[in-house]
Design a protein around this motif. Structure first.
Motif, mmCIF file in Angstrom:
data_model
loop_
_atom_site.group_PDB
_atom_site.id
_atom_site.type_symbol
_atom_site.label_atom_id
_atom_site.label_comp_id
_atom_site.label_asym_id
_atom_site.label_seq_id
_atom_site.Cartn_x
_atom_site.Cartn_y
_atom_site.Cartn_z
ATOM 1 N N TRP A 36 0.951 -6.450 -4.232
ATOM 2 C CA TRP A 36 -0.128 -6.333 -3.255
ATOM 3 C C TRP A 36 -1.009 -7.574 -3.274
ATOM 4 C CZ3 TRP A 36 -2.920 -0.954 -3.021
ATOM 5 C CH2 TRP A 36 -3.673 -0.850 -1.859
ATOM 6 N N ILE A 76 0.842 -1.199 0.000
ATOM 7 C CA ILE A 76 0.000 0.000 0.000
ATOM 8 C C ILE A 76 0.878 1.251 0.000
ATOM 9 C CG2 ILE A 76 -1.688 1.340 1.316
ATOM 10 C CD1 ILE A 76 -2.797 -1.303 2.379
ATOM 11 N N GLY A 128 1.239 4.172 -2.831
ATOM 12 C CA GLY A 128 1.039 5.585 -2.507
ATOM 13 C C GLY A 128 2.202 6.462 -2.935
ATOM 14 N N CYS A 152 -4.059 5.837 0.724
ATOM 15 C CA CYS A 152 -3.223 4.666 1.007
ATOM 16 C C CYS A 152 -2.819 4.630 2.479
ATOM 17 C CB CYS A 152 -1.981 4.680 0.117
ATOM 18 S SG CYS A 152 -2.334 4.433 -1.636
#
Length: 516
Positions: A121, A102, A106, A193
């Protein structure tokens, strides 16, 4: 009606703290999947400001599917690791992987960076299958229905919250003066995020502190080795086996488990439910924005949003107050068949709404089949044109019918997913439960990748072929209805043993000869 064991026993109290922590893990998983979709057009445009709409569409597709491709590659590995090393450590590793990826997303500096972080992810997070396995192992047949309802609620809240948070918190420097700082100007998609990181971190702390291990690993090895080798159990047992023979033996046992009637049906039906739900999520919004001539409703974004929120509210009512009672009354198999029938009714009825109410006056929405209209959505501004009279223009009968159908559709969809997950866990032995659940997720991921493309292609062909019923705009919904009917009849293949969770490993006879 059969008399079920679950009705004869007094329900065991729910381990509510553990159920809530598992629900938070599932919420974090779904939240991570859905977070990106409201910001897809904007982040892709930021990376490729000079590309046309068609080229941007392809790029959005790559970024949007990267997570599912990663999940497809990793889910079976995580399930097997969970059956070897335990549920708790693999869930914790999955949460750490989510937190890391995450943050990587971001801080994306390029399109390739964003795609890679989304792929990782999905690859590093197989927690849905492992968390449902864990939940199955801390519940028994008397409280299973009540516990698994939290899965549906957590998943639904994740699907509702992630798009809202992703949309409101993206590009904060340009939206909120008090967040206009260099960090958010350079990384405009970091803030949502960070919210996802907070959710995953909360789940990690709760899992680390309050979840104990449920897999008896030593007993699993003892059962497997004693059954196949028929030699005394001692500390030097593994000296008599080669790594190759042990892997071969484990593979044979897993394949035997998969080919059990109830297990195979559970995997097939769960993947079919995933296909059905994903295809309906693809084609229903397409019908809503299509013009009346082609069977659509001429709805704009505000009207669609209101409709989905209304349907979701009924889903929560169904999941909290109705589903567990229906399961206790009917059992899981009959409940699944009931919701299949509800789903068929809703899907077939959708294209008939405008034929009942008559044409709906056009709004400022973009009409899929009217090329003279301009799209009311702007990449540059990120805002929709709002027609204050848009909702009032639609007759009350139309709203009532659509609310009824969408409520049935959303409730049936989530009830089917919840119930089939339970039977998927019930059908497998404890030592292979996470592997079987992961295989179900693997099959479901393939279905979720294929369903949107099949639904969109079929819908586009039916809209442009100028043929009459049933090959006009009804075709896609009729095909989906036929698929649901086929799966409905397939569910009759389950035996009543699938209603009861397997709490023991089926050990081979002691005189069974090894395969190698």
């Amino acid at each position: 009606m059969e008399t079920e064991n679950t009705n004869a026993k007094k329900a065991t109290p729910l381990p509510i703290l553990k159920v809530l922590i598992i629900s938070s893990i599932l919420f974090a998983n779904v939240f991570g999947l859905m977070l990106i979709f409201p910001i897809l057009p904007f982040i892709t445009h930021d990376f490729f400001p000079n590309l046309g709409k068609s080229e941007l569409g392809y790029k959005q597709g790559y970024l949007g599917t990267a997570f599912q491709v990663g999940k497809l590659c990793g889910v079976l590995v995580w399930g097997r690791l969970s059956d070897i090393y335990g549920r708790r450590p693999t869930m914790l590793c999955g949460l750490l992987g989510s937190i890391t990826c995450i943050l990587l997303f971001g801080f994306s500096q390029s399109f390739e960076w964003a795609c890679t972080s989304r792929f990782l992810w999905g690859l590093l997070n197989g927690n849905y299958a492992i968390a449902t396995t864990y939940l199955s192992e801390i519940l028994d047949d008397t409280n299973q229905a009540g516990g698994f309802i939290f899965i549906g609620i957590a998943s639904a809240l994740g699907r509702l919250a992630a798009p809202v948070i992703g949309g409101f918190l993206s590009q904060p420097a340009s939206k909120y003066p008090w967040l206009d700082i260099p960090l958010f100007r350079r990384f405009p998609y970091l803030l949502p995020c960070l919210f996802g990181v907070a959710v995953a971190t909360f789940s990690f702390i709760g899992a680390y502190k309050y979840l104990n291990e449920t897999l008896e690993r030593s007993k699993r090895h003892e059962d497997t080795d004693q059954a196949w080798l028929n030699i005394p159990n001692d500390k030097d047992l593994y000296r008599y086996q080669s790594i190759r023979s042990r892997m071969h033996r484990e593979l044979c046992l897993i394949l035997k488990e998969i080919l059990q009637r109830n297990t195979l049906l559970a995997i097939l039906i769960y993947s079919a439910v995933a296909f059905i739900t994903m295809m309906s999520q693809e084609i229903v919004p397409l019908l809503m924005v299509t013009d009346y001539v082609h069977g659509g409703y001429c709805m704009d974004g505000n009207e669609i949003g209101l409709l989905f929120v209304s349907g979701a509210s009924f889903f929560l009512f169904n999941h909290i107050f109705l589903l567990s009672k229906v399961i206790k009354w009917l059992n899981y198999r009959r409940t699944i068949r009931l919701y299949f029938l509800v789903y068929i009714l809703a899907v077939i009825m959708l294209p008939f709404v405008t034929e009942i109410t008559g044409p709906i006056p056009s709004s400022t929405a973009y009409l899929v089949n009217d090329t003279s209209k301009e799209c009311h959505f702007s990449i540059e501004s990120g805002k929709e044109a709002l027609n204050v009279n848009s909702i009032k223009r639609i007759p009350l009968l139309f709203w009532f019918l659509l609310f009824l159908i969408m409520s049935l559709l959303i409730s049936a969809r989530n009830s089917l997913l919840t119930s089939t997950v339970v039977l998927l866990g019930n059908s497998s032995e404890p030592r292979f439960r996470a592997t079987i659940n992961s295989l179900g997720q693997f099959a479901a991921a393939i279905s979720r990748l294929a369903a949107p493309a099949i639904g969109a292609i079929l819908f586009a062909w039916s809209e442009g072929n100028n043929l009459g019923y049933p090959f006009n705009y009804h075709l896609t919904f009729l095909v989906l209805g036929l698929v649901i009917i086929a799966v409905f009849f397939l569910s009759f293949g389950w035996t009543k043993q699938v209603e009861i969770k397997k709490n023991h490993n089926l050990i081979q006879p002691a005189n069974k000869k090894p395969l190698v």
